[in-house]
Design a protein around this motif. Structure first.
Motif, PDB file in Angstrom:
ATOM      1  N   LEU A 274       0.813  -1.218   0.000  1.00  0.00           N
ATOM      2  CA  LEU A 274       0.000   0.000   0.000  1.00  0.00           C
ATOM      3  C   LEU A 274       0.843   1.263   0.000  1.00  0.00           C
ATOM      4  CD1 LEU A 274      -3.068  -0.718   2.257  1.00  0.00           C
ATOM      5  CD2 LEU A 274      -3.031  -0.226  -0.177  1.00  0.00           C
TER       6      LEU A 274
ATOM      7  N   ARG B 113       3.527   1.617  -1.555  1.00  0.00           N
ATOM      8  CA  ARG B 113       4.293   1.719  -2.795  1.00  0.00           C
ATOM      9  C   ARG B 113       3.424   2.037  -3.994  1.00  0.00           C
ATOM     10  NH1 ARG B 113       7.766  -3.659  -2.785  1.00  0.00           N
ATOM     11  NH2 ARG B 113       8.279  -2.852  -4.838  1.00  0.00           N
ATOM     12  N   ILE B 114       2.154   1.610  -3.954  1.00  0.00           N
ATOM     13  CA  ILE B 114       1.348   1.809  -5.150  1.00  0.00           C
ATOM     14  C   ILE B 114       0.778   3.216  -5.184  1.00  0.00           C
ATOM     15  CG2 ILE B 114       0.745  -0.553  -5.677  1.00  0.00           C
ATOM     16  CD1 ILE B 114      -1.699  -0.269  -3.971  1.00  0.00           C
ATOM     17  N   ALA B 115       0.656   3.729  -6.401  1.00  0.00           N
ATOM     18  CA  ALA B 115       0.190   5.096  -6.571  1.00  0.00           C
ATOM     19  C   ALA B 115      -1.315   5.170  -6.339  1.00  0.00           C
ATOM     20  CB  ALA B 115       0.533   5.569  -7.976  1.00  0.00           C
ATOM     21  N   ASP B 116      -2.054   4.319  -7.027  1.00  0.00           N
ATOM     22  CA  ASP B 116      -3.508   4.363  -6.936  1.00  0.00           C
ATOM     23  C   ASP B 116      -3.999   3.320  -5.953  1.00  0.00           C
ATOM     24  OD1 ASP B 116      -3.838   6.350  -8.695  1.00  0.00           O
ATOM     25  OD2 ASP B 116      -5.152   5.245 -10.060  1.00  0.00           O
ATOM     26  N   HIS B 117      -4.659   3.778  -4.925  1.00  0.00           N
ATOM     27  CA  HIS B 117      -5.218   2.803  -4.011  1.00  0.00           C
ATOM     28  C   HIS B 117      -6.408   2.121  -4.655  1.00  0.00           C
ATOM     29  CE1 HIS B 117      -3.555   3.911   0.165  1.00  0.00           C
ATOM     30  NE2 HIS B 117      -2.640   3.606  -0.697  1.00  0.00           N
ATOM     31  N   PRO B 118      -6.450   0.793  -4.587  1.00  0.00           N
ATOM     32  CA  PRO B 118      -7.594   0.099  -5.174  1.00  0.00           C
ATOM     33  C   PRO B 118      -8.872   0.507  -4.441  1.00  0.00           C
ATOM     34  CG  PRO B 118      -5.879  -1.430  -4.440  1.00  0.00           C
ATOM     35  CD  PRO B 118      -5.518  -0.101  -3.918  1.00  0.00           C
TER      36      PRO B 118
END
Lengths: 314, 192
Positions: free
Chosen positions: B78, B80-85
């Motif tokens: 979480l 590291r990712i740009a867009d949170h699901p």
């Protein structure tokens, strides 16, 4: 999809898609509050400073619970115990807080724009928990979430907001949010407590309560602060209650399945009568429950790491 | 830029046959349906779990309960990712304590989704056992995770992407491998 900013400073900079994203995300968090183990590991190892320069119990408790349920480490830094009373400037206090490397600063301040100031100078994500008479975005979001939960939508609803509109950041954030989402908002209060130009935010204004409540799907009452009486905004509490208190009779003018809201704490017998506050139409305690879920959603969405990083695969 | 090549590895009829076989294997392994609950991982594990439940119901005359599980709050990436699901619903309509849970997902890949799902289930109670059913196992595990029931093992290259299309979510039933033509990475879709 993500929020464009890493701060939540107000409703004003959000677009309708971002508001919908926060509300949709909060749906998922509401379920966690019904579990036996009300905790998820999502923000494990993240630090949140609750920086409350103005007294607040319920907003701070709600944020604290949201942080704990997300497994974040939180610490409270409040006005009574802080060095602000010892003459430190806001910027120096911020630098001291940031030296502890928090990921979030949740801020309540009596001056409008204080969180915006911190956002310009700091590295942490700033969440505005109320700044002066300006904005209180998480309150407006939890109100919208509660309305959507009951009514299934926001667009096309008639919402009456009654009380001290002039000094209310809750009213301002709600007017902004509800009109962005397509609701019809009427604000109502004594002429001394209706700010000139409120129509520019997207609301109609009236000083006649009967007119505001007529056919309303949502009646939102604001707390009347007793010190306003000394400011000469209205003669007596009794007179205020007589003209602007929500009684069963006045509520009968609203739509048949109207809901009654209040950000709390309520003054029974002043802006809202006890039988209305405890009645079937009241969703006041649902607002409190939903506040935790909405604040969890806000922290979760703001916690997005590198906003320029590519989407990852699993 | 050239279009990536798409190779179909399962059609509607073979998806159906795989699910029927998995249903029989679940019954064989557990000697019936007693104490069994299915849990679909959002999003495509959910329709698969519902189809498995219907098939099990047709065989046994009794349809097991189906729960929904969103694993996003338990992801390890979480920060590291740009867009949170987008967070979806978690809803388990049966008692997790002492149940035998068959976790259902569309693709087994790194194993990280399964790790997250196991943690999420453990927070909801103490199941007697958890078994894993997937429609496609594409290999390239990063964690020591193994499926109990597999629809099809599909050898893939890391740069390829496996798309599971289901009529409930995508309008048709099909599993395709999307291969990059010019060495371009076609990944990016979230898959287990």
């Amino acid at each position: 999809m993500n929020l464009k900013s890493r701060h939540l400073l107000g409703i004003e900079p959000l677009d309708p898609a971002e508001i919908a994203l926060i509300l949709d995300t909060a749906e998922g968090f509401a379920e966690i509050g019904t579990r036996e183990i009300k905790k998820v590991p999502t923000l494990r190892g993240r630090t949140v400073v609750n920086f409350f320069v103005e007294p607040s119990t319920r907003t701070r408790s709600s944020f604290e619970l949201a942080e704990k349920r997300l497994s974040a480490d939180s610490l409270n830094f409040s006005s009574g115990s802080s060095s602000l009373v010892k003459g430190e400037t806001l910027l120096d206090t911020l630098r001291n807080l940031e030296a502890m490397s928090p990921d979030f600063i949740v801020m309540r301040h009596s001056e409008a724009g204080a969180p915006h100031f911190l956002a310009r100078y700091g590295r942490a994500s700033i969440v505005n928990a109320g700044d002066g008479a300006h904005e209180h975005p998480t309150q407006a979001l939890l109100d919208a979430f509660t309305i959507r939960q009951r009514k299934g939508r926001l667009a096309g609803l008639k919402v009456a907001i009654v009380g001290d509109i002039l000094h209310s950041r809750v009213a301002r954030s709600n007017v902004l949010l509800l009109s962005k989402m397509g609701a019809d908002v009427v604000v109502c209060g004594p002429p001394t407590l209706l700010p000139p130009g409120i129509e520019r935010l997207g609301a109609k204004a009236t000083w006649r309560m009967e007119e505001a409540v007529e056919g309303a799907d949502v009646v939102m009452m604001l707390r009347i602060q007793l010190e306003r009486m000394r400011g000469g905004y209205f003669p007596t509490l009794r007179e205020y209650a007589a003209f602007y208190g929500l009684t069963v009779e006045r509520l009968a003018r609203a739509a048949q399945d109207a809901i009654v809201m209040h950000p709390g704490p309520i003054n029974r017998g002043v802006e809202i009568m006890g039988d209305v506050a405890d009645g079937a139409a009241s969703v006041i305690l649902n607002q409190v429950t939903n506040g935790v879920a909405v604040r969890m959603a806000v922290l979760y969405l703001l916690a997005g790491g590198d906003r320029d990083a590519p989407a990852q695969e699993r | 830029m050239s279009q990536p090549a798409r190779v179909r590895v399962l059609d509607a009829a073979s998806i159906e046959r795989s699910l029927t076989r998995i249903a029989h294997e679940i019954l064989e392994r557990n000697k019936g349906l007693s104490g069994i609950g299915l849990v679909g991982v959002q999003t495509r594990g959910v329709p698969l779990a519902q189809r498995l439940a219907a098939t099990l119901g047709a065989i046994e005359g009794r349809t097991p309960a189906v729960g929904l599980l969103d694993i996003n709050l338990y992801r390890d990436d979480l920060s590291r990712i740009a867009d949170h699901p987008v967070l979806r619903r978690t809803q388990i309509p049966f008692e997790v304590d002492d149940a035998t849970i068959v976790l259902v997902d569309d693709v087994l890949y790194t194993g990280r989704t399964v790790r997250a799902a196991l943690d999420a289930l453990m927070d909801l109670g103490r199941p007697r056992a958890i078994q894993l059913a997937v429609l496609v196992d594409r290999g390239h595990r990063e964690l020591p995770v193994r499926a109990d029931f597999v629809g099809k093992n599909v050898p893939t290259a890391p740069a390829e992407r496996v798309d599971v299309l289901l009529r409930e979510t995508d309008g048709s039933d099909e599993v395709v491998i999307v291969k990059p033509k010019d060495g371009r990475d076609v990944r990016g879709e979230d898959q287990g």
